[in-house]
Design a protein around this motif. Structure first.
Motif, PDB file in Angstrom:
ATOM      1  N   LEU A   9       0.830  -1.194   0.000  1.00  0.00           N
ATOM      2  CA  LEU A   9       0.000   0.000   0.000  1.00  0.00           C
ATOM      3  C   LEU A   9       0.872   1.253   0.000  1.00  0.00           C
ATOM      4  CD1 LEU A   9      -2.694   1.545   0.300  1.00  0.00           C
ATOM      5  CD2 LEU A   9      -2.427   1.284   2.795  1.00  0.00           C
ATOM      6  N   VAL A  10       0.662   2.101  -1.005  1.00  0.00           N
ATOM      7  CA  VAL A  10       1.311   3.408  -1.070  1.00  0.00           C
ATOM      8  C   VAL A  10       0.249   4.459  -0.758  1.00  0.00           C
ATOM      9  CG1 VAL A  10       2.605   5.026  -2.506  1.00  0.00           C
ATOM     10  CG2 VAL A  10       2.925   2.564  -2.810  1.00  0.00           C
ATOM     11  N   THR A  11       0.498   5.277   0.245  1.00  0.00           N
ATOM     12  CA  THR A  11      -0.529   6.219   0.692  1.00  0.00           C
ATOM     13  C   THR A  11      -0.581   7.478  -0.170  1.00  0.00           C
ATOM     14  OG1 THR A  11       0.882   7.450   2.237  1.00  0.00           O
ATOM     15  CG2 THR A  11      -0.145   5.418   3.053  1.00  0.00           C
ATOM     16  N   ASP A  12      -1.743   8.100  -0.164  1.00  0.00           N
ATOM     17  CA  ASP A  12      -1.940   9.404  -0.806  1.00  0.00           C
ATOM     18  C   ASP A  12      -3.072  10.098  -0.068  1.00  0.00           C
ATOM     19  OD1 ASP A  12      -2.606  11.597  -2.404  1.00  0.00           O
ATOM     20  OD2 ASP A  12      -1.973  10.590  -4.230  1.00  0.00           O
ATOM     21  N   SER A  13      -2.731  11.073   0.743  1.00  0.00           N
ATOM     22  CA  SER A  13      -3.720  11.732   1.591  1.00  0.00           C
ATOM     23  C   SER A  13      -4.726  12.554   0.795  1.00  0.00           C
ATOM     24  CB  SER A  13      -3.021  12.631   2.618  1.00  0.00           C
ATOM     25  OG  SER A  13      -2.199  13.587   1.972  1.00  0.00           O
ATOM     26  N   THR A  14      -4.391  12.891  -0.459  1.00  0.00           N
ATOM     27  CA  THR A  14      -5.307  13.705  -1.267  1.00  0.00           C
ATOM     28  C   THR A  14      -6.490  12.909  -1.792  1.00  0.00           C
ATOM     29  OG1 THR A  14      -4.160  13.301  -3.375  1.00  0.00           O
ATOM     30  CG2 THR A  14      -3.334  15.107  -1.998  1.00  0.00           C
ATOM     31  N   MET A  15      -6.432  11.592  -1.681  1.00  0.00           N
ATOM     32  CA  MET A  15      -7.480  10.739  -2.244  1.00  0.00           C
ATOM     33  C   MET A  15      -8.530  10.304  -1.226  1.00  0.00           C
ATOM     34  SD  MET A  15      -5.431   8.169  -4.767  1.00  0.00           S
ATOM     35  CE  MET A  15      -4.671   8.755  -6.270  1.00  0.00           C
ATOM     36  N   VAL A  16      -8.297  10.576   0.020  1.00  0.00           N
ATOM     37  CA  VAL A  16      -9.171  10.051   1.069  1.00  0.00           C
ATOM     38  C   VAL A  16     -10.581  10.623   0.910  1.00  0.00           C
ATOM     39  CG1 VAL A  16      -9.557   9.928   3.554  1.00  0.00           C
ATOM     40  CG2 VAL A  16      -7.233   9.786   2.635  1.00  0.00           C
ATOM     41  N   PRO A  17     -11.607   9.772   0.872  1.00  0.00           N
ATOM     42  CA  PRO A  17     -12.992  10.271   0.734  1.00  0.00           C
ATOM     43  C   PRO A  17     -13.437  11.026   1.980  1.00  0.00           C
ATOM     44  CG  PRO A  17     -12.964   7.898   1.116  1.00  0.00           C
ATOM     45  CD  PRO A  17     -11.538   8.300   0.903  1.00  0.00           C
ATOM     46  N   GLU A  18     -14.430  11.894   1.815  1.00  0.00           N
ATOM     47  CA  GLU A  18     -14.899  12.724   2.919  1.00  0.00           C
ATOM     48  C   GLU A  18     -15.452  11.900   4.074  1.00  0.00           C
ATOM     49  OE1 GLU A  18     -17.659  15.586   1.494  1.00  0.00           O
ATOM     50  OE2 GLU A  18     -16.196  16.633   0.213  1.00  0.00           O
ATOM     51  N   CYS A 190       3.081 -10.533 -16.076  1.00  0.00           N
ATOM     52  CA  CYS A 190       4.379  -9.943 -15.716  1.00  0.00           C
ATOM     53  C   CYS A 190       5.267 -10.979 -15.037  1.00  0.00           C
ATOM     54  CB  CYS A 190       4.184  -8.711 -14.841  1.00  0.00           C
ATOM     55  SG  CYS A 190       3.317  -7.368 -15.655  1.00  0.00           S
ATOM     56  N   SER A 191       5.629 -11.972 -15.806  1.00  0.00           N
ATOM     57  CA  SER A 191       6.538 -13.009 -15.300  1.00  0.00           C
ATOM     58  C   SER A 191       7.259 -13.628 -16.482  1.00  0.00           C
ATOM     59  CB  SER A 191       5.760 -14.083 -14.533  1.00  0.00           C
ATOM     60  OG  SER A 191       4.907 -14.817 -15.397  1.00  0.00           O
ATOM     61  N   ILE A 192       8.448 -14.124 -16.201  1.00  0.00           N
ATOM     62  CA  ILE A 192       9.231 -14.875 -17.173  1.00  0.00           C
ATOM     63  C   ILE A 192       9.764 -16.100 -16.449  1.00  0.00           C
ATOM     64  CG2 ILE A 192       9.865 -12.850 -18.549  1.00  0.00           C
ATOM     65  CD1 ILE A 192      12.568 -12.847 -17.093  1.00  0.00           C
ATOM     66  N   PRO A 193      10.195 -17.124 -17.152  1.00  0.00           N
ATOM     67  CA  PRO A 193      10.746 -18.296 -16.466  1.00  0.00           C
ATOM     68  C   PRO A 193      11.902 -17.904 -15.552  1.00  0.00           C
ATOM     69  CG  PRO A 193      10.341 -18.809 -18.764  1.00  0.00           C
ATOM     70  CD  PRO A 193      10.108 -17.337 -18.616  1.00  0.00           C
ATOM     71  N   GLY A 194      11.780 -18.248 -14.286  1.00  0.00           N
ATOM     72  CA  GLY A 194      12.841 -17.960 -13.335  1.00  0.00           C
ATOM     73  C   GLY A 194      12.736 -16.615 -12.655  1.00  0.00           C
ATOM     74  N   GLN A 195      11.750 -15.798 -13.009  1.00  0.00           N
ATOM     75  CA  GLN A 195      11.605 -14.495 -12.358  1.00  0.00           C
ATOM     76  C   GLN A 195      10.167 -14.011 -12.465  1.00  0.00           C
ATOM     77  OE1 GLN A 195      14.233 -12.466 -10.714  1.00  0.00           O
ATOM     78  NE2 GLN A 195      12.267 -11.717  -9.945  1.00  0.00           N
ATOM     79  N   LYS A 196       9.581 -13.730 -11.336  1.00  0.00           N
ATOM     80  CA  LYS A 196       8.223 -13.192 -11.313  1.00  0.00           C
ATOM     81  C   LYS A 196       8.164 -12.044 -10.321  1.00  0.00           C
ATOM     82  CE  LYS A 196       6.604 -16.476  -7.801  1.00  0.00           C
ATOM     83  NZ  LYS A 196       5.578 -17.498  -7.461  1.00  0.00           N
ATOM     84  N   LEU A 197       7.023 -11.382 -10.277  1.00  0.00           N
ATOM     85  CA  LEU A 197       6.831 -10.299  -9.324  1.00  0.00           C
ATOM     86  C   LEU A 197       6.699 -10.855  -7.914  1.00  0.00           C
ATOM     87  CD1 LEU A 197       4.157  -8.158 -11.228  1.00  0.00           C
ATOM     88  CD2 LEU A 197       6.596  -7.628 -10.985  1.00  0.00           C
ATOM     89  N   ASP A 198       7.193 -10.083  -6.948  1.00  0.00           N
ATOM     90  CA  ASP A 198       7.004 -10.442  -5.538  1.00  0.00           C
ATOM     91  C   ASP A 198       5.778  -9.769  -4.946  1.00  0.00           C
ATOM     92  OD1 ASP A 198       9.514 -12.069  -4.854  1.00  0.00           O
ATOM     93  OD2 ASP A 198      10.363 -10.288  -5.808  1.00  0.00           O
ATOM     94  N   GLY A 199       5.219  -8.834  -5.699  1.00  0.00           N
ATOM     95  CA  GLY A 199       4.026  -8.170  -5.218  1.00  0.00           C
ATOM     96  C   GLY A 199       3.604  -7.049  -6.132  1.00  0.00           C
ATOM     97  N   VAL A 200       2.518  -6.385  -5.749  1.00  0.00           N
ATOM     98  CA  VAL A 200       2.015  -5.238  -6.495  1.00  0.00           C
ATOM     99  C   VAL A 200       1.824  -4.081  -5.533  1.00  0.00           C
ATOM    100  CG1 VAL A 200       0.904  -6.560  -8.327  1.00  0.00           C
ATOM    101  CG2 VAL A 200      -0.364  -6.080  -6.224  1.00  0.00           C
ATOM    102  N   ALA A 201       2.107  -2.879  -6.014  1.00  0.00           N
ATOM    103  CA  ALA A 201       1.908  -1.663  -5.232  1.00  0.00           C
ATOM    104  C   ALA A 201       0.679  -0.947  -5.757  1.00  0.00           C
ATOM    105  CB  ALA A 201       3.135  -0.763  -5.329  1.00  0.00           C
ATOM    106  N   VAL A 202      -0.183  -0.517  -4.844  1.00  0.00           N
ATOM    107  CA  VAL A 202      -1.436   0.125  -5.229  1.00  0.00           C
ATOM    108  C   VAL A 202      -1.637   1.398  -4.424  1.00  0.00           C
ATOM    109  CG1 VAL A 202      -2.523  -2.052  -5.913  1.00  0.00           C
ATOM    110  CG2 VAL A 202      -2.769  -1.230  -3.558  1.00  0.00           C
ATOM    111  N   VAL A 203      -2.411   2.306  -4.991  1.00  0.00           N
ATOM    112  CA  VAL A 203      -2.688   3.575  -4.316  1.00  0.00           C
ATOM    113  C   VAL A 203      -4.195   3.809  -4.286  1.00  0.00           C
ATOM    114  CG1 VAL A 203      -2.094   6.020  -4.151  1.00  0.00           C
ATOM    115  CG2 VAL A 203      -0.508   4.449  -5.269  1.00  0.00           C
TER     116      VAL A 203
END
Length: 520
Positions: A9-18, A190-203
């Motif tokens: 989780l990457v935070t962004d205080s400008t997106m927080v709903p009222e 988003c993967s190739i033999p021998g290497q894949k993602l360890d995770g995803v970052a979302v905002v």
């Protein structure tokens, strides 16, 4: 430190709903399954940043997950955060390591393979954030504003894989435009033999939601989900020898299936493609009306999409993209024909955009077209004095059989699809299952009529939509279905070639031959 990067989780205080608060959004997401948090604040004072970081750190420590501070090493030191994340224009990772010591987490943003290579050479970072995958509103200063797509991510993974072999791996997280609608696809592609993602970052798909807890749970479910098109098997094909008895079973299935093939193709070949589809035993739909694609893909069980690059326009590209994503959503197969992709850079770029947009089940083309798509793979390296691949839509590439097969394997491996390379000998390749078949070509007259190559896509679409393999199971052996279509199509062409000596008479005779062979 053993860090779980699965849901970053990457935070962004400008997106927080009222209806919520910043801290509530973060706390709800942590309680629902976020595995690591990055505090990113670009426009508050240092004092306020420190105060906010202390409060967030209290939340993360309760769940024993790391807090990463974006850019501000001073803030990270004050609150004793577990790490920092730096961009390409921020403090160098080497200096950050000197200031933080050996036990803190350091992440670095990378947008291309050369930046990943620099991180690998410096060997001080614990992970890289690679992207952006898709266009995003939170990062407007990226080097690729429309996103690198899975194609770009795989090229970066290839660089990382070379470094990680036999060494403590640098982890990797994809970022940019990832949300609950595409995260499963991102992790798959988003993967190739021998290497894949360890995770995803979302905002935004968490920070901007009214219910951050529910949004995080749904995102975790999608992360752990299976892409819909994987319901059909890719079982190894060469456990038996393909012969006419298998083809007979396949054509019988087509006659019973009531299959439909949705074509988005060029005007030159529409009539011929429709006739080919009907001759085989399926029904053609020729539609460029995007508003009906959802209904097609959702409500028609035996349907496939044949997408022919033929005559691309700006408007048609949007239609293509909408069709791909809609058919992917419902797990329906897409057959892609990158017509003349090797003729111009503009056509290759169109192919790149479409291949980034969604998942193709089959990519079909001549040697020049598939060689062009090979340039988009993670293993491709630019060579000096590359030969011209195409003249218009015709392939003029002069490659050995081994080279053709290797190129097809690389394309199949990266794009996780069955590849068909047409020519005097047709090559059908599925890298995932290790399956390979060679199918004799039809007749040289097929190269002198408009649409003979494009309409092979119609044959493949017919077999795939009808789930026409030789097994008794409900799931489709996609590779065998494709081999059957290529075999039938070229056998019909070869038979007609023994009776016709000119292209004008060949077209109706070919449709007749295809019909007779499919309806034995």
């Amino acid at each position: 430190m053993n860090v779980d990067y699965t849901l970053y989780l990457v935070t962004d205080s400008t997106m927080v709903p009222e209806s919520s608060t910043f801290l509530k959004q973060v706390e709800d997401s942590i309680n629902a399954g976020a595995t690591i948090v990055q505090l990113r604040e670009k426009s508050i004072s240092t004092l306020d940043f420190i105060e906010r970081a202390q409060k967030v750190h209290e939340l993360t420590k309760k769940k024993n997950i790391p807090l990463i501070i974006n850019d501000r090493i001073d803030v990270a030191l004050v609150v004793d955060a577990e790490g920092v994340h730096v961009g390409q224009d921020d403090m160098p990772a080497k200096l950050a390591r000197q200031l933080l010591g050996p036990n803190k987490i350091i992440g670095v943003t990378c947008s291309n393979p050369s930046e990943v290579q620099q991180v690998c050479d410096e060997d001080v970072a614990d992970y890289v954030g690679i992207g952006t995958v898709y266009k995003t509103l939170t990062k407007t200063d990226t080097k690729t504003p429309m996103g690198t797509g899975p194609i770009g991510i795989r090229k970066m993974l290839q660089t990382l894989k070379t470094r990680n072999t036999n060494r403590q791996p640098i982890k990797c997280v994809a970022i940019g435009g990832i949300n609950e609608t595409n995260v499963t696809k991102v992790l798959y592609q988003c993967s190739i033999p021998g290497q894949k993602l360890d995770g995803v970052a979302v905002v935004s798909c968490i920070m901007a939601k009214e219910d951050a807890y529910k949004a995080t749970v749904e995102l975790q479910e999608q992360i752990n989900g299976i892409v819909p098109w994987k319901k059909d098997g890719m079982s190894k094909f060469d456990t038996f020898t393909y012969n006419n008895s298998h083809l007979e079973i396949q054509t019988q299935k087509i006659q019973k299936a009531g299959a439909l093939v949705h074509h988005i193709t060029n005007n030159v070949v529409k009539n011929f493609s429709a006739n080919v589809t009907l001759a085989i035993g399926a029904s053609p739909i020729m539609s460029e009306l995007a508003e009906e694609y959802e209904e097609f893909a959702q409500k028609i069980p035996n349907i496939s999409l044949v997408l022919n690059l033929g005559t691309p326009t700006v408007e048609m590209m949007q239609t293509f993209i909408h069709a791909i994503t809609t058919y992917n959503k419902y797990g329906k197969h897409v057959i892609f024909d990158p017509v003349a992709a090797g003729a111009t850079n503009a056509r290759l770029e169109c192919s790149r955009v479409l291949l980034n947009a969604g998942q193709m089940s089959v990519i079909k083309g001549n040697v020049g077209e598939i060689s062009a798509i090979f340039k988009l793979t993670s293993t491709y390296e630019v060579a000096k004095n590359e030969e011209v691949l195409m003249r218009g839509v015709d392939s003029i590439a002069n490659l050995s059989e081994e080279s053709i097969r290797n190129i097809g394997y690389a394309v199949s491996q990266d794009f996780k699809c069955v590849v068909v390379i047409t020519g005097p000998t047709n090559h059908v390749i599925d890298a995932e299952s290790g399956s390979f078949a060679q199918v004799p070509g039809g007749n040289k007259l097929m190269g002198l009529i408009t649409g003979s190559g494009c309409s092979l896509g119609s044959a493949i679409g017919s077999f795939v939509a009808a789930k026409a393999d030789s097994s008794a199971t409900e799931n489709l052996n996609l590779f065998e279905a494709v081999v059957g279509a290529v075999t039938l199509y070229n056998a019909a062409g070869k038979l007609v070639g023994t009776k016709c000596s000119a292209p004008g008479a060949f077209v109706p005779a070919f449709v007749d031959s295809l019909y007779l062979k499919a309806n034995k």
